[in-house]
Scaffold this active site. Structure first.
Site, PDB file in Angstrom:
ATOM      1  N   SER A  35       0.882  -0.929   0.084  1.00  0.00           N
ATOM      2  CA  SER A  35      -0.133  -0.107  -0.017  1.00  0.00           C
ATOM      3  C   SER A  35       0.983   1.231  -0.067  1.00  0.00           C
ATOM      4  O   SER A  35       0.558   2.332  -0.380  1.00  0.00           O
ATOM      5  CB  SER A  35      -1.064  -0.079   1.190  1.00  0.00           C
ATOM      6  OG  SER A  35      -0.234  -0.030   2.526  1.00  0.00           O
ATOM      7  N   ASP A  93       7.217  -4.920   6.334  1.00  0.00           N
ATOM      8  CA  ASP A  93       6.299  -5.291   7.514  1.00  0.00           C
ATOM      9  C   ASP A  93       7.251  -5.072   8.688  1.00  0.00           C
ATOM     10  O   ASP A  93       6.454  -4.809   9.799  1.00  0.00           O
ATOM     11  CB  ASP A  93       6.236  -6.784   7.395  1.00  0.00           C
ATOM     12  CG  ASP A  93       5.466  -6.826   5.783  1.00  0.00           C
ATOM     13  OD1 ASP A  93       4.347  -6.223   5.563  1.00  0.00           O
ATOM     14  OD2 ASP A  93       5.713  -7.617   4.973  1.00  0.00           O
ATOM     15  N   GLY A 105       4.490  -9.412   3.234  1.00  0.00           N
ATOM     16  CA  GLY A 105       3.112  -9.070   3.607  1.00  0.00           C
ATOM     17  C   GLY A 105       1.859  -8.987   2.289  1.00  0.00           C
ATOM     18  O   GLY A 105       0.658  -9.635   2.705  1.00  0.00           O
ATOM     19  N   GLU A 112      10.654  -9.484  -5.041  1.00  0.00           N
ATOM     20  CA  GLU A 112      10.766  -8.077  -4.297  1.00  0.00           C
ATOM     21  C   GLU A 112      12.424  -8.455  -4.104  1.00  0.00           C
ATOM     22  O   GLU A 112      13.391  -7.472  -4.342  1.00  0.00           O
ATOM     23  CB  GLU A 112      10.185  -7.892  -3.155  1.00  0.00           C
ATOM     24  CG  GLU A 112       8.652  -7.474  -3.296  1.00  0.00           C
ATOM     25  CD  GLU A 112       7.848  -7.120  -2.229  1.00  0.00           C
ATOM     26  OE1 GLU A 112       7.328  -6.149  -2.213  1.00  0.00           O
ATOM     27  OE2 GLU A 112       8.185  -8.008  -1.174  1.00  0.00           O
TER      28      GLU A 112
HETATM   29  C1  5RP Z   1       5.016  -7.088  -0.201  1.00  0.00           C
HETATM   30  C2  5RP Z   1       5.512  -6.420   0.854  1.00  0.00           C
HETATM   31  C3  5RP Z   1       5.121  -5.068   1.173  1.00  0.00           C
HETATM   32  O1  5RP Z   1       6.265  -4.324   0.867  1.00  0.00           O
HETATM   33  C4  5RP Z   1       4.980  -4.865   2.905  1.00  0.00           C
HETATM   34  O2  5RP Z   1       4.106  -5.926   3.154  1.00  0.00           O
HETATM   35  C5  5RP Z   1       4.686  -3.499   3.008  1.00  0.00           C
HETATM   36  O3  5RP Z   1       3.255  -3.285   2.615  1.00  0.00           O
HETATM   37  P1  5RP Z   1       2.568  -1.969   3.152  1.00  0.00           P
HETATM   38  O4  5RP Z   1       3.261  -0.841   2.389  1.00  0.00           O
HETATM   39  O5  5RP Z   1       1.033  -2.060   2.624  1.00  0.00           O
HETATM   40  O6  5RP Z   1       2.446  -1.833   4.632  1.00  0.00           O
HETATM   41  O7  5RP Z   1       6.659  -6.894   1.176  1.00  0.00           O
HETATM   42  O8  5RP Z   1       5.183  -8.391  -0.382  1.00  0.00           O
END
Ligand code: 5RP
Length: 236
Positions: A35, A93, A105, A112
């Site tokens: 997000s 996270d 997350g 990534e």
């Molecule tokens: C996706 C990730 C995201 O970068 C991580 O979950 C953070 O997300 P957000 O900006 O919604 O808190 O690792 O796999």
């Protein structure tokens, strides 16, 4: 006191804008998932449309990032086209004081890690709720696993002292399926004293494609905070 959802939103907007403002013309940029990076991709699109930024190319870390880049007019390239990236912007996270991360997350940590590891500079964008003293304090470690290896990987992480839980879909019955067609096993560990060691140990389990511990990859962490009711961005 924990920030309320409105405060979290303005913190995310502030760090996303700060990261997007660091992108310069003519560069190749890794586009993270989540997000916060959604907002960074949107700001990049605005800068391109406004003419203040030109000739960037994005490498998406997920289907989500690819869809957004197309929506906001960011040309995309693949890792067949470029060897290195100038910069990557990604969320996290959990972030520890040594800039080690837990990611995944959004179930995108495998791609990534590939993209982020190829960037000359990795900028992590988080709100202050993501900062921890020790990884694993609040978030489990996500493992992307081959579906046929679910049972042996589950037993292997239990032998390591972890508590695994298969990530289930929201508004979809059954497990989450990653962009690569695999499962995600979220593993809670009591305390992670050696993130580098655990990252290697988990990736050595047959059937594990990648785990969400990112060690020594982040160069800059931009943290959104609320001070005196206003969002501010701190860097470490
Ligand atoms: C996706 C990730 C995201 O970068 C991580 O979950 C953070 O997300 P957000 O900006 O919604 O808190 O690792 O796999």
């Amino acid at each position: 006191m924990a920030p309320n959802p409105d405060q979290v939103k303005v913190m995310k907007q502030a760090v996303a804008k700060a990261a997007a403002d660091r992108v310069t013309s003519g560069t190749v940029v890794g586009l993270g998932t989540g997000s916060t990076t959604v907002l960074a991709i949107e700001y990049l699109g605005q800068r391109l449309q406004g003419g203040g930024l030109r000739d960037i190319r994005g490498v998406p870390t997920s289907f989500q990032a690819s869809v957004l880049a197309k929506r906001y007019g960011i040309p995309l390239v693949t890792l067949d086209d470029v060897e290195r990236l100038d910069l990557a912007i990604d969320g996290a996270d959990e972030v520890d004081p040594a800039k080690n991360l837990i990611k995944g997350g959004g179930a995108a940590h495998t791609r990534e890690k590939v993209v982020d590891s190829l960037a000359d500079q990795l900028i992590i964008v988080v709100d202050s709720s993501k900062l921890v003293q020790h990884l694993g304090s609040s978030f489990p470690v996500p493992l992307e696993i081959l579906p046929m290896a679910l049972a042996p990987v589950t037993r292997a992480v239990e032998r390591l002292g972890g508590t695994p839980e298969l990530r289930m879909g929201v508004k979809k019955d059954g497990p989450v399926i990653t962009d690569q067609g695999n499962f995600v096993l979220d593993v809670k560990f009591p305390q992670i004293d050696d993130p580098a060691g655990l990252e290697q140990t988990l990736n050595n389990i047959p059937g594990v494609l990648e785990n969400g511990i990112f060690v020594a990859l982040a160069d800059v962490v931009l943290v959104g905070e609320i001070q005196g009711g206003e969002p501010v961005v701190r860097q470490f």
